[in-house]
Design a protein around this motif. Structure first.
Motif, PDB file in Angstrom:
ATOM      1  N   ALA A  70       0.823  -1.208   0.000  1.00 57.08           N
ATOM      2  CA  ALA A  70       0.000   0.000   0.000  1.00 57.08           C
ATOM      3  C   ALA A  70       0.858   1.260   0.000  1.00 57.08           C
ATOM      4  O   ALA A  70       0.562   2.231  -0.707  1.00 57.08           O
ATOM      5  CB  ALA A  70      -0.929  -0.009   1.216  1.00 57.08           C
ATOM      6  N   THR A  97       1.131   4.022  -3.069  1.00 56.14           N
ATOM      7  CA  THR A  97       0.768   5.415  -2.824  1.00 56.14           C
ATOM      8  C   THR A  97       1.928   6.348  -3.124  1.00 56.14           C
ATOM      9  O   THR A  97       1.750   7.416  -3.724  1.00 56.14           O
ATOM     10  CB  THR A  97       0.291   5.599  -1.377  1.00 56.14           C
ATOM     11  N   GLU A 115       2.308   6.706  -6.792  1.00 56.96           N
ATOM     12  CA  GLU A 115       1.205   7.537  -7.297  1.00 56.96           C
ATOM     13  C   GLU A 115       1.481   9.018  -7.063  1.00 56.96           C
ATOM     14  O   GLU A 115       1.144   9.866  -7.889  1.00 56.96           O
ATOM     15  CB  GLU A 115      -0.085   7.118  -6.596  1.00 56.96           C
ATOM     16  N   ARG A 116       2.137   9.306  -5.941  1.00 54.46           N
ATOM     17  CA  ARG A 116       2.436  10.700  -5.578  1.00 54.46           C
ATOM     18  C   ARG A 116       3.763  11.185  -6.175  1.00 54.46           C
ATOM     19  O   ARG A 116       4.180  12.305  -5.935  1.00 54.46           O
ATOM     20  CB  ARG A 116       2.493  10.826  -4.044  1.00 54.46           C
ATOM     21  N   ILE A 128      -0.537   7.118   4.726  1.00 56.53           N
ATOM     22  CA  ILE A 128      -1.261   7.242   3.461  1.00 56.53           C
ATOM     23  C   ILE A 128      -2.257   8.396   3.528  1.00 56.53           C
ATOM     24  O   ILE A 128      -2.425   9.151   2.556  1.00 56.53           O
ATOM     25  CB  ILE A 128      -1.945   5.914   3.113  1.00 56.53           C
ATOM     26  N   LEU A 160      -0.296  11.511   2.974  1.00 54.81           N
ATOM     27  CA  LEU A 160       0.112  11.659   1.576  1.00 54.81           C
ATOM     28  C   LEU A 160      -1.051  12.099   0.709  1.00 54.81           C
ATOM     29  O   LEU A 160      -0.900  12.966  -0.174  1.00 54.81           O
ATOM     30  CB  LEU A 160       0.682  10.328   1.057  1.00 54.81           C
ATOM     31  N   HIS A 161      -2.246  11.564   0.961  1.00 51.15           N
ATOM     32  CA  HIS A 161      -3.418  11.983   0.205  1.00 51.15           C
ATOM     33  C   HIS A 161      -3.814  13.402   0.568  1.00 51.15           C
ATOM     34  O   HIS A 161      -4.252  14.182  -0.305  1.00 51.15           O
ATOM     35  CB  HIS A 161      -4.575  11.024   0.464  1.00 51.15           C
TER      36      HIS A 161
END
Length: 213
Positions: free
Chosen positions: A48, A52, A55-56, A202, A205-206
């Protein structure tokens, strides 16, 4: 606690020792960490976090332990007990399955593979500090194995060099719950600026992505 901010241009993920011998069924060290790893959901958490982070567009640094080869430690003056054990077991031996990357966590194009560390710190006698500086990294996120040795030593060294350090408690494992407790509850606060779970990391980060977007 204030939620840490993770600017992708200034943050690096340090994935320590993603070898088969550490993380795969049949690996030489996996039986020793398996109980704790399964208790905290290590493999799923690593997946996970890596997903993430990619993705970032956060830079991934693979921080590998030295892979055993013939002649290792011969004529060394001060071989420590851990090195003696890893030498005897031929841990992560070059040219063997155990010394290959775990299939889920091996480097991808654009990742930086750091020179292998001989003991516990990913910084000692490697190019990790130089690579982080050259990539503009000021904050490091620590995941991988083992909590009370390579993770702790790498994190402590990072703090001493002036990096902001995030320790992810359930994205690592140790040989026993007592070792995990010492690594996270007793020693972690002496060097880590943020001690988070995978879910908390996470979420941070989001949240950073939303604030930028």
């Amino acid at each position: 606690m204030t939620r840490p901010a993770y600017d992708p241009t200034r943050t690096g993920l340090l994935f320590v020792d993603p070898y088969n011998d550490f993380l795969s069924e049949g690996g030489k060290l996996w039986p020793r960490v398996k109980d704790v790893a399964e208790q905290v959901g290590l493999i799923d958490n690593l997946k996970a976090i890596v997903a993430t982070v990619r993705e970032r567009n956060i830079q991934v640094f693979i921080v590998p332990h030295h892979r055993w080869g013939p002649g290792d430690y011969r004529r060394w003056k001060h071989v420590n007990p851990s090195q003696i054990r890893s030498g005897a077991s031929q841990l992560c031996a070059v040219g063997t399955w155990g010394g290959e990357w775990h299939p889920e966590f091996g480097p991808r194009e654009g990742d930086v593979i750091i020179k292998e560390h001989w003991a516990q710190s990913g910084f000692a006698n490697t190019d990790l500090d130089q690579q982080l500086k050259q990539h503009g990294v000021e904050r490091v996120i620590l995941i991988g194995l083992i909590a009370n040795t390579c993770i702790e030593s790498t994190g402590r060294f990072a703090m001493e060099l002036g990096y902001h350090v995030t320790l992810v408690t359930d994205a690592t494992a140790a040989y026993s719950p007592e070792m995990m407790h010492a690594a996270h509850k007793l020693n972690g606060p002496t060097y880590a600026h943020a001690i988070l779970t995978t879910a908390e990391l996470i979420a941070s980060l989001h949240a950073e992505a939303k604030s930028v977007g």
